[in-house]
Write a protein that holds these residues in place. Structure first.
Motif, short mmCIF file in Angstrom:
data_model
loop_
_atom_site.label_atom_id
_atom_site.label_comp_id
_atom_site.label_asym_id
_atom_site.label_seq_id
_atom_site.Cartn_x
_atom_site.Cartn_y
_atom_site.Cartn_z
N UNK A 1 0.79 -1.49 -0.37
CA UNK A 1 0.21 -0.57 0.32
C UNK A 1 0.99 1.10 -0.10
N UNK A 2 -0.14 1.81 -0.79
CA UNK A 2 1.61 3.85 -1.19
C UNK A 2 2.87 3.11 -0.74
N UNK A 3 3.72 2.27 -1.58
CA UNK A 3 4.72 2.29 -1.69
C UNK A 3 5.71 1.25 -0.56
N UNK A 4 4.67 0.77 0.41
CA UNK A 4 5.03 0.52 1.90
C UNK A 4 4.46 -0.89 1.42
N UNK A 5 5.59 -1.42 1.58
CA UNK A 5 5.06 -3.44 1.70
C UNK A 5 5.05 -4.34 2.69
N UNK A 6 4.81 -4.92 2.78
CA UNK A 6 5.19 -6.23 4.88
C UNK A 6 4.62 -7.80 4.14
N UNK B 1 -3.75 -11.59 12.21
CA UNK B 1 -2.89 -10.32 12.19
C UNK B 1 -3.48 -9.08 12.48
N UNK B 2 -3.47 -7.85 13.19
CA UNK B 2 -4.56 -6.90 12.56
C UNK B 2 -3.22 -5.73 12.44
N UNK B 3 -2.99 -5.60 12.21
CA UNK B 3 -2.09 -4.46 11.78
C UNK B 3 -2.25 -3.06 10.72
N UNK B 4 -1.03 -2.51 9.41
CA UNK B 4 -0.95 -1.52 9.62
C UNK B 4 -0.05 -1.54 8.04
N UNK B 5 -0.74 -1.56 6.47
CA UNK B 5 0.75 -1.16 5.71
C UNK B 5 0.84 0.03 5.21
N UNK B 6 1.26 1.56 5.88
CA UNK B 6 1.32 2.10 5.20
C UNK B 6 0.09 2.96 6.56
N UNK B 7 -0.47 3.54 5.80
CA UNK B 7 -1.80 4.14 6.18
C UNK B 7 -3.01 3.30 6.48
N UNK C 1 0.17 -14.56 -2.51
CA UNK C 1 0.61 -15.63 -1.46
C UNK C 1 2.24 -15.84 -2.39
N UNK C 2 3.57 -15.88 -1.98
CA UNK C 2 4.87 -16.05 -2.27
C UNK C 2 6.50 -17.14 -1.33
N UNK C 3 7.21 -17.43 -1.89
CA UNK C 3 8.30 -17.91 -1.02
C UNK C 3 8.21 -16.42 -0.75
N UNK C 4 9.28 -15.72 0.57
CA UNK C 4 9.27 -14.99 1.17
C UNK C 4 10.64 -13.87 -0.18
N UNK C 5 11.87 -15.26 -0.53
CA UNK C 5 12.23 -15.15 -1.25
C UNK C 5 11.87 -13.86 -2.61
N UNK C 6 11.04 -15.22 -3.50
CA UNK C 6 10.51 -14.53 -4.09
C UNK C 6 9.65 -13.06 -3.88
N UNK C 7 9.12 -12.83 -2.93
CA UNK C 7 8.42 -11.27 -2.46
C UNK C 7 9.38 -10.40 -2.66
N UNK C 8 10.47 -10.40 -1.87
CA UNK C 8 11.41 -9.64 -1.68
C UNK C 8 12.31 -9.72 -2.79
N UNK C 9 12.13 -10.45 -3.74
CA UNK C 9 12.76 -10.29 -5.69
C UNK C 9 12.33 -8.56 -6.24
N UNK C 10 10.72 -8.77 -5.88
CA UNK C 10 9.38 -8.47 -6.44
C UNK C 10 9.70 -7.02 -5.09
N UNK C 11 9.92 -6.95 -3.48
CA UNK C 11 10.01 -5.62 -2.78
C UNK C 11 10.33 -6.15 -1.91
N UNK C 12 12.22 -5.21 -2.65
CA UNK C 12 12.66 -6.24 -1.55
C UNK C 12 13.22 -4.19 -0.67
N UNK C 13 12.77 -3.42 -0.41
CA UNK C 13 12.51 -3.15 1.18
C UNK C 13 10.98 -3.36 2.12
N UNK C 14 10.36 -4.78 1.38
CA UNK C 14 9.69 -4.88 2.95
C UNK C 14 10.03 -5.30 3.78
N UNK C 15 8.82 -4.99 4.73
CA UNK C 15 9.01 -5.62 6.28
C UNK C 15 8.75 -7.00 6.21
N UNK C 16 9.21 -7.94 7.12
CA UNK C 16 8.85 -8.53 7.20
C UNK C 16 8.54 -9.50 8.95
N UNK C 17 7.99 -9.43 9.00
CA UNK C 17 6.40 -10.33 10.14
C UNK C 17 8.27 -11.13 11.18
#
Length: 399
Positions: A131-136, A149-155, A228-244
């Motif tokens: 969301x808005x450039x923020x990836x989790x 899990x109840x959370x926020x992704x960006x705003x 839904x992806x492996x973390x490796x695949x997710x990070x390949x597309x979203x390298x700045x992602x935050x990971x729970x």
């Protein structure tokens, strides 16, 4: 001579103390036969009256003990004392041992890390939200225990959910009637987790977001896009992602789900002779396009990797990446033309119409269509029994 011990008072109180709670626990947990009953409304209203009935039962039993217990014979006193101990045991099992919110607790700490500080193995499957450039990224092995899990992704407020009984990951907006809700896990119906919002006390199916009982019955939670992806695949597309990260309080619970995200029931059950048979717990990859649901047998799709299809009037590309776990679905209609894809020798995708090269995230990286992004279609990995139950009119792909 009239019975001076008034046993009906005692036994009526015991029934009110025990039976409603046992029925309630049976209906909301996956005991044999319980999930096949159409008892959502009964379960909902029963929960509302369990404690009033218990209070009435306690009053009856206490009154009996004060007024009549001393008049019992010695053997009758022993029997009634043992019955009261059984009541305590029953209460423990129905309200603690087999209560969903106790068996699957909320995370005590919600901690995220960048890829550089991450401790989650990169082969774990995650639910990813942007969301808005923020990836989790939320690992399925952790979500599978907590269920939500109840959370926020960006705003953006998000309710990230996963039910292991039906293999359903879903992300919803927790906003109802303009107000953010706090959800609790109630139990399960039809092998799917039921969650309740804090204000209206409505019960919602996790698999569909449909309000099944309560004030808002018939409404739906707003579904939010996810992958839904492996973390490796997710990070390949979203390298700045935050990971729970894992919650240290629940390490043993997470360990019980080890390999859950990669082992099919039909693959390791030696009693199944034909591994191509569609079983209750066979994985399917499914989409809904223009209201039409369609399911694909994961094992057949796994062999193909790339499948060109049409759902309703929309051409659809369904893929499983080389890691065998990350999946996608796309609208393959581009610039007024339906494209058909195949996996090329370099491990990428190529369309047959223009010979352009595409990555597994649907972006053309070379050729006349370079820079073109395929429109994503929400895809769901789910057990066949669950998908079929909640989408009874689904089509099933066959070669």
């Amino acid at each position: 001579m009239k019975n001076q011990t008034n046993p009906r008072l005692f036994w009526t109180g015991i029934i009110l103390l025990v039976i409603p709670g046992l029925i309630h626990a049976y209906l909301l947990m996956p005991f044999p036969g319980s999930q096949d009953l159409n008892a959502m409304t009964v379960s909902y209203y029963l929960e509302k009256i369990v404690w009033p009935l218990r209070v009435a039962g306690i009053a009856m039993v206490v009154w009996y003990l004060l007024k009549y217990y001393s008049k019992n014979t010695r053997s009758a006193k022993i029997v009634k004392a043992l019955v009261l101990l059984v009541c305590l045991g029953s209460f423990y099992y129905t309200d603690f041992e087999y209560k969903a919110s106790t068996m699957f607790e909320e995370p005590q700490t919600i901690k995220f890390a960048t890829a550089a500080d991450n401790k989650v193995p990169d082969n774990y499957v995650v639910i990813g939200v942007v969301n808005d450039g923020v990836a989790k990224a939320y690992p399925v092995d952790y979500l599978g225990y907590h269920h939500k899990v109840q959370d926020n992704v960006g705003s953006l407020p998000v309710l990230v959910t996963y039910c292991t009984m039906c293999r359903t990951g879903r992300v919803y907006s927790p906003i109802i009637n303009g107000k953010r809700q706090n959800f609790r896990l109630v139990g399960a119906r039809h092998y799917n987790a039921i969650i309740e919002d804090g204000d209206t006390k409505t019960w919602w199916y996790q698999a569909t977001g449909l309000a099944a009982a309560g004030k808002l019955k018939g409404q739906r939670l707003k579904e939010l896009p996810y992958e839904q992806a492996t973390l490796k695949s997710w990070l390949a597309n979203h390298p700045n992602s935050l990971i729970l990260q894992s919650d240290a309080h629940f390490v043993s619970d997470y360990n019980e789900l080890k390999n859950y995200d990669r082992i099919q029931y039909v693959d390791h059950d030696s009693t199944i002779k034909n591994k191509d048979t569609l079983m209750r717990k066979s994985w399917v990859l499914s989409v809904i396009v223009h209201g039409q649901a369609k399911a694909y047998d994961w094992r057949h799709l796994f062999k193909k990797r790339v499948l060109n299809d049409q759902v309703a009037v929309t051409p659809v590309l369904v893929t499983i990446e080389p890691d065998s776990l990350t999946h996608h679905a796309f609208n393959s209609y581009v610039n007024g033309k339906t494209l058909h894809f195949k996996a090329d020798t370099t491990g990428n995708l190529t369309d047959l119409e223009t010979a352009s090269t595409w990555d597994w995230d649907g972006l053309s990286t070379a050729g006349s269509l370079k820079g073109t992004q395929l429109t994503k279609i929400q895809a769901y990995q789910e057990y066949w029994h669950s998908w079929k139950h909640f989408h009874p009119n689904t089509l099933f792909w066959k070669e």
